[in-house]
Write an enzyme that holds these catalytic residues in place. Structure first.
Site, mmCIF file in Angstrom:
data_model
loop_
_atom_site.group_PDB
_atom_site.id
_atom_site.type_symbol
_atom_site.label_atom_id
_atom_site.label_comp_id
_atom_site.label_asym_id
_atom_site.label_seq_id
_atom_site.Cartn_x
_atom_site.Cartn_y
_atom_site.Cartn_z
ATOM 1 N N SER A 129 9.656 1.679 4.671
ATOM 2 C CA SER A 129 9.039 2.592 5.836
ATOM 3 C C SER A 129 9.180 1.859 7.035
ATOM 4 O O SER A 129 8.753 1.194 7.358
ATOM 5 C CB SER A 129 7.581 3.035 5.801
ATOM 6 O OG SER A 129 7.183 3.721 6.182
ATOM 7 N N TYR A 143 -0.983 0.968 5.001
ATOM 8 C CA TYR A 143 0.179 1.344 4.385
ATOM 9 C C TYR A 143 1.503 0.550 4.587
ATOM 10 O O TYR A 143 1.985 0.081 3.600
ATOM 11 C CB TYR A 143 0.387 3.150 4.403
ATOM 12 C CG TYR A 143 1.456 3.790 4.125
ATOM 13 C CD1 TYR A 143 2.293 3.317 2.577
ATOM 14 C CD2 TYR A 143 2.697 3.838 4.880
ATOM 15 C CE1 TYR A 143 3.613 3.953 2.395
ATOM 16 C CE2 TYR A 143 3.875 4.839 4.429
ATOM 17 C CZ TYR A 143 3.842 4.761 3.381
ATOM 18 O OH TYR A 143 5.047 5.302 3.093
ATOM 19 N N LYS A 152 4.575 -1.497 2.195
ATOM 20 C CA LYS A 152 5.465 -1.936 2.318
ATOM 21 C C LYS A 152 5.900 -2.768 2.518
ATOM 22 O O LYS A 152 7.021 -3.927 2.071
ATOM 23 C CB LYS A 152 6.251 -0.768 3.460
ATOM 24 C CG LYS A 152 5.608 0.727 2.534
ATOM 25 C CD LYS A 152 6.237 1.408 1.549
ATOM 26 C CE LYS A 152 5.882 2.225 0.566
ATOM 27 N NZ LYS A 152 7.166 3.162 -0.547
HETATM 28 N N1 LIG Z 1 7.842 10.901 2.921
HETATM 29 C C1 LIG Z 1 8.419 10.376 4.057
HETATM 30 O O1 LIG Z 1 8.833 10.938 5.294
HETATM 31 C C2 LIG Z 1 8.330 8.880 3.677
HETATM 32 C C3 LIG Z 1 9.052 8.278 4.647
HETATM 33 C C4 LIG Z 1 8.623 6.761 4.972
HETATM 34 C C5 LIG Z 1 8.601 6.056 3.092
HETATM 35 N N2 LIG Z 1 9.045 6.821 1.842
HETATM 36 C C6 LIG Z 1 8.240 6.564 0.976
HETATM 37 O O2 LIG Z 1 9.222 7.627 0.284
HETATM 38 C C7 LIG Z 1 8.487 7.529 -1.201
HETATM 39 C C8 LIG Z 1 8.963 8.265 -1.685
HETATM 40 O O3 LIG Z 1 7.709 9.726 -0.680
HETATM 41 P P1 LIG Z 1 7.716 11.074 -1.248
HETATM 42 O O4 LIG Z 1 7.780 11.564 0.082
HETATM 43 O O5 LIG Z 1 9.147 11.345 -2.231
HETATM 44 O O6 LIG Z 1 6.746 10.620 -2.386
HETATM 45 P P2 LIG Z 1 5.523 11.190 -3.658
HETATM 46 O O7 LIG Z 1 4.909 11.298 -3.115
HETATM 47 O O8 LIG Z 1 6.419 13.180 -3.374
HETATM 48 O O9 LIG Z 1 6.564 11.094 -5.063
HETATM 49 C C9 LIG Z 1 5.980 9.965 -5.256
HETATM 50 C C10 LIG Z 1 6.482 10.125 -6.929
HETATM 51 O O10 LIG Z 1 5.731 8.468 -7.874
HETATM 52 C C11 LIG Z 1 5.453 8.916 -9.112
HETATM 53 N N3 LIG Z 1 4.398 8.047 -9.059
HETATM 54 C C12 LIG Z 1 2.762 7.595 -7.928
HETATM 55 N N4 LIG Z 1 2.427 6.405 -8.850
HETATM 56 C C13 LIG Z 1 2.855 6.633 -9.508
HETATM 57 C C14 LIG Z 1 2.965 5.441 -10.902
HETATM 58 N N5 LIG Z 1 1.995 4.657 -11.526
HETATM 59 N N6 LIG Z 1 4.472 5.851 -12.595
HETATM 60 C C15 LIG Z 1 4.997 6.197 -12.216
HETATM 61 N N7 LIG Z 1 5.112 7.324 -11.337
HETATM 62 C C16 LIG Z 1 4.428 7.174 -10.424
HETATM 63 C C17 LIG Z 1 4.291 10.422 -8.412
HETATM 64 O O11 LIG Z 1 3.568 11.333 -9.170
HETATM 65 C C18 LIG Z 1 5.135 11.089 -7.345
HETATM 66 O O12 LIG Z 1 6.602 11.690 -8.228
HETATM 67 C C19 LIG Z 1 7.171 6.829 -1.089
HETATM 68 O O13 LIG Z 1 7.363 4.811 -1.754
HETATM 69 C C20 LIG Z 1 7.039 7.066 0.167
HETATM 70 O O14 LIG Z 1 6.076 4.933 0.563
HETATM 71 C C21 LIG Z 1 8.152 8.580 2.392
#
Ligand SMILES: NC(=O)c1ccc[n+]([C@@H]2O[C@H](COP(=O)([O-])OP(=O)(O)OC[C@H]3O[C@@H](n4cnc5c(N)ncnc54)[C@H](O)[C@@H]3O)[C@@H](O)[C@H]2O)c1
Length: 329
Positions: free
Chosen positions: A115, A139, A143
């Site tokens: 991130s 957070y 990361k």
């Molecule tokens: N959305 C953004 O703008 C953004 C920006 C920077 C980084 N990120 C990173 O990208 C990744 C995905 O983001 P997102 O928005 O798709 O998140 P999200 O919450 O939609 O998806 C995360 C998925 O992981 C699953 N999960 C959580 N804990 C789990 C576990 N213990 N075992 C198995 N599955 C598990 C959840 O059920 C979910 O389906 C994250 O790591 C987040 O930190 C996202």
């Protein structure tokens, strides 16, 4: 075969779809804590928790997995400040369990969802990959900690990885099959569009006195399908022998909160109720990526970079799925 952990979530589900379109074999592992069963459009699915070593051992012996794409993390900045333990437990301790299982099963490659939050307060804009990483929230710190683990797992064990530092993931599947459905939702574009749909009363604009042309904060929005493409390119680069590294994934273009709202009003065709609120602590004025390295080294070319296109694809999803996937009503 590629294992997508967190493939039922927002970004992971778009990645699974793209992998299948490119003829990759995919197995998704997700405990559905935040994801949606309906968001997994194909491939194999295992419901389980990646922090559980036995689940990983069974998964890794049942499928010929060559690469793991790891999306599953807690990602709310605000919550990470009140309950950092929860974030360390999943994002770092869970990550350690995953790396140990990959090591034991000799799975050579990992693509990690990192991130922009690993950088903290920007000292230069656009932010390059070698910018100091001094997160201002727990957070971002988790990361960064996992990125550092990855470095040493390569040095000592030869497990190669690419950390992809996303800026603001946005938009939805251009075919309208997948979209963004977080509970609670904290991201600007879905909040604007849910307000446009009347699902939320008013959009709060946090901070109108920043040192930016219109006074609102500037962020870099990158389309979720373009993120998915970068994952596939990163996996191919590792397979081709590339070393462990990290790339920024962003547009290189910043848009202010007011620009996002104005563009959304054009897309939906009516005004969106909005109200000004004070700045939130820890929100920098500008966060914009330099993604030149990913373009140069991976050959990544975002196809949906334009803000209007990003919002149009998101609107297609929200307007046809006003209750999201409908599984958390
Ligand atoms: N959305 C953004 O703008 C953004 C920006 C920077 C980084 N990120 C990173 O990208 C990744 C995905 O983001 P997102 O928005 O798709 O998140 P999200 O919450 O939609 O998806 C995360 C998925 O992981 C699953 N999960 C959580 N804990 C789990 C576990 N213990 N075992 C198995 N599955 C598990 C959840 O059920 C979910 O389906 C994250 O790591 C987040 O930190 C996202």
């Amino acid at each position: 075969m590629i294992c997508v952990i967190g493939g039922a979530g927002y970004i992971g589900s778009h990645c699974v779809k793209r992998l299948l379109e490119r003829d990759h074999k995919v197995v998704t592992l997700d405990n559905l804590e935040a994801g949606h069963r309906a968001a997994i459009v194909g491939g194999e699915f295992v419901q389980g928790d990646y922090t559980d070593r036995q689940t990983l051992d069974t998964l890794f012996t049942s499928y010929p997995i060559e690469c793991v794409m790891h999306f599953a993390a807690y990602a709310s900045v605000a919550e990470s400040m009140t309950d950092p333990a929860k974030f360390y437990r999943l994002n770092v301790v869970g990550g350690y369990t995953l790396l140990e299982a990959m090591r034991a099963h000799r799975i050579p490659y990992l693509i990690f969802s990192s991130s922009a939050a690993t950088y903290g307060e920007p000292r230069q804009i656009p932010i390059p990959e070698d910018h100091p990483q001094q997160p201002t929230n727990a957070y971002g710190e988790t990361k960064r900690a996992f990125e550092q683990m990855l470095r040493w797992y390569d040095v000592a064990f030869g497990l190669r990885s690419v950390s992809l530092r996303y800026f603001n993931a946005a938009g939805a599947d251009p075919e309208g099959q997948l979209g963004e459905d977080h509970h609670p939702e904290t991201h600007l574009i879905p909040l604007v569009l849910l307000t446009a749909l009347g699902k939320r009363p008013v959009l709060k604009i946090f901070g109108t006195d920043y040192d930016t042309p219109d006074g609102t904060a500037i962020r870099d929005y990158i389309h979720v399908t373009d993120l998915a493409d970068a994952h596939i390119l990163a996996a191919e680069s590792l397979k081709g022998g590339a070393p462990t590294t990290a790339y920024n994934l962003g547009n290189g273009l910043g848009y202010s909160v007011r620009e996002v709202v104005r563009t959304a009003e054009e897309v939906v065709g009516h005004p969106i109720p909005q109200e000004e609120a004070p700045r939130r602590a820890g929100d920098p004025a500008r966060l914009v990526a330099s993604a030149d390295r990913a373009k140069r080294e991976l050959g990544w070319q975002p196809q949906y970079a334009d803000l209007r296109t990003i919002i149009e694809t998101a609107w297609r999803w929200h307007s046809t799925h006003p209750d999201g996937y409908g599984d958390r009503l």
